[in-house]
Design a protein around this motif. Structure first.
Motif, PDB file in Angstrom:
ATOM      1  N   PRO A 231      -3.924   3.431  -4.283  1.00 31.97           N
ATOM      2  CA  PRO A 231      -2.678   2.653  -4.276  1.00 31.97           C
ATOM      3  C   PRO A 231      -1.693   3.098  -3.191  1.00 31.97           C
ATOM      4  N   TRP A 232      -1.929   4.252  -2.570  1.00 27.03           N
ATOM      5  CA  TRP A 232      -1.005   4.792  -1.577  1.00 27.03           C
ATOM      6  C   TRP A 232      -1.568   4.808  -0.163  1.00 27.03           C
ATOM      7  N   VAL A 233      -2.839   4.465   0.034  1.00 27.93           N
ATOM      8  CA  VAL A 233      -3.477   4.640   1.346  1.00 27.93           C
ATOM      9  C   VAL A 233      -4.261   3.396   1.752  1.00 27.93           C
TER      10      VAL A 233
ATOM     11  N   ASP B 234       7.316  -7.768  -2.526  1.00 25.87           N
ATOM     12  CA  ASP B 234       6.568  -7.612  -1.281  1.00 25.87           C
ATOM     13  C   ASP B 234       7.368  -6.655  -0.411  1.00 25.87           C
ATOM     14  N   VAL B 235       6.714  -5.607   0.034  1.00 22.39           N
ATOM     15  CA  VAL B 235       7.362  -4.554   0.802  1.00 22.39           C
ATOM     16  C   VAL B 235       6.730  -4.505   2.183  1.00 22.39           C
ATOM     17  N   GLY B 236       7.546  -4.337   3.206  1.00 20.28           N
ATOM     18  CA  GLY B 236       7.040  -4.219   4.563  1.00 20.28           C
ATOM     19  C   GLY B 236       7.318  -2.832   5.116  1.00 20.28           C
ATOM     20  N   GLU B 237       6.362  -2.281   5.831  1.00 15.92           N
ATOM     21  CA  GLU B 237       6.519  -0.973   6.461  1.00 15.92           C
ATOM     22  C   GLU B 237       5.893  -1.020   7.839  1.00 15.92           C
TER      23      GLU B 237
ATOM     24  N   TYR C 268       1.645  -0.322  13.818  1.00 14.65           N
ATOM     25  CA  TYR C 268       1.218  -1.236  12.752  1.00 14.65           C
ATOM     26  C   TYR C 268       2.423  -1.764  11.992  1.00 14.65           C
ATOM     27  N   ILE C 269       2.222  -2.900  11.371  1.00 15.42           N
ATOM     28  CA  ILE C 269       3.163  -3.479  10.408  1.00 15.42           C
ATOM     29  C   ILE C 269       2.311  -3.925   9.224  1.00 15.42           C
ATOM     30  N   VAL C 270       2.635  -3.433   8.045  1.00  9.02           N
ATOM     31  CA  VAL C 270       1.875  -3.802   6.851  1.00  9.02           C
ATOM     32  C   VAL C 270       2.837  -4.357   5.806  1.00  9.02           C
TER      33      VAL C 270
ATOM     34  N   ALA D 195      -0.311   5.779   5.188  1.00 12.77           N
ATOM     35  CA  ALA D 195       0.262   6.214   3.916  1.00 12.77           C
ATOM     36  C   ALA D 195       1.431   5.287   3.588  1.00 12.77           C
ATOM     37  N   LEU D 196       1.376   4.666   2.422  1.00  9.48           N
ATOM     38  CA  LEU D 196       2.394   3.711   2.004  1.00  9.48           C
ATOM     39  C   LEU D 196       3.529   4.416   1.271  1.00  9.48           C
ATOM     40  N   GLY D 197       4.696   3.788   1.254  1.00  7.44           N
ATOM     41  CA  GLY D 197       5.861   4.358   0.600  1.00  7.44           C
ATOM     42  C   GLY D 197       5.909   4.132  -0.900  1.00  7.44           C
TER      43      GLY D 197
END
Length: 179
Positions: free
Chosen positions: A79-81, A40-43, A106-108, A54-56
């Motif tokens: 998978p990236w957006v 689980d990754v948070g950005e 935002y926090i996702v 855009a996800l890392g």
């Protein structure tokens, strides 16, 4: 750790070739820890007028999304957006163009990585393709010989540095975004 992709019945591919192929594919997808490393990754950041995040890393699923301090709803477009455009509202400023969009924080939190059962078929096929290329290279022994007239050259071919065009085409939906 076991490979996510298994060789088809009767295939001469070894576990080492499959592991190397998985590592090459994972690195190309921006997942240096491997395809099977579920995490689980948070950005966090700000959403602009596009309403896209855009996800890392490539996401398998979204766990939570907080926009401007409140729970939000987003759609995993690729998978990236993540698309949160329904939450972005314009406001009038009286400027030359008349419309400006508030930049919302935002926090996702999302899950990245797959299990053997959930690994997309295209990624499996890309891993098998790369493993086949590695096996073919090993079968040749890495030695290449060229002859032009009276001159002959023999040299060791370099290891596979990248993925073939066929493997990249299979991985296209999961490749990192380039801006």
């Amino acid at each position: 750790m076991a490979n996510l992709v298994e060789a088809p019945a009767g295939s001469p591919l070894t576990a080492e070739q499959l592991a190397s192929a998985e590592a090459l594919v994972a690195a190309r997808l921006g997942m240096p820890e491997g395809l099977a490393e579920r995490a689980d990754v948070g950005e966090s950041g700000e959403i602009g007028s596009s309403g896209l995040i855009a996800l890392g890393r490539p996401a398998v699923s979204i766990q939570s999304l907080i926009v401007a301090g409140a729970p939000g709803i987003g759609i995993l477009k690729t998978p990236w957006v993540v698309d949160v455009s329904g939450m972005v509202r314009p406001y009038l400023t009286g400027g030359f163009l008349g419309t400006t969009y508030a930049r919302l924080p935002y926090i996702v939190t999302y899950t990245t990585g797959w299990t053997a059962e959930a690994l997309p078929e295209a990624i499996k096929q890309a891993v098998l393709s790369v493993a086949g290329e590695l096996a073919a290279q090993e079968a040749r022994g890495g030695v290449t010989q060229e002859r032009m007239g009276p001159v002959s050259y023999t040299y060791a071919a370099p290891a596979v540095a990248g993925l073939s065009d066929a493997a990249l085409a299979l991985l296209q939906p999961w490749l990192p975004l380039r801006f």
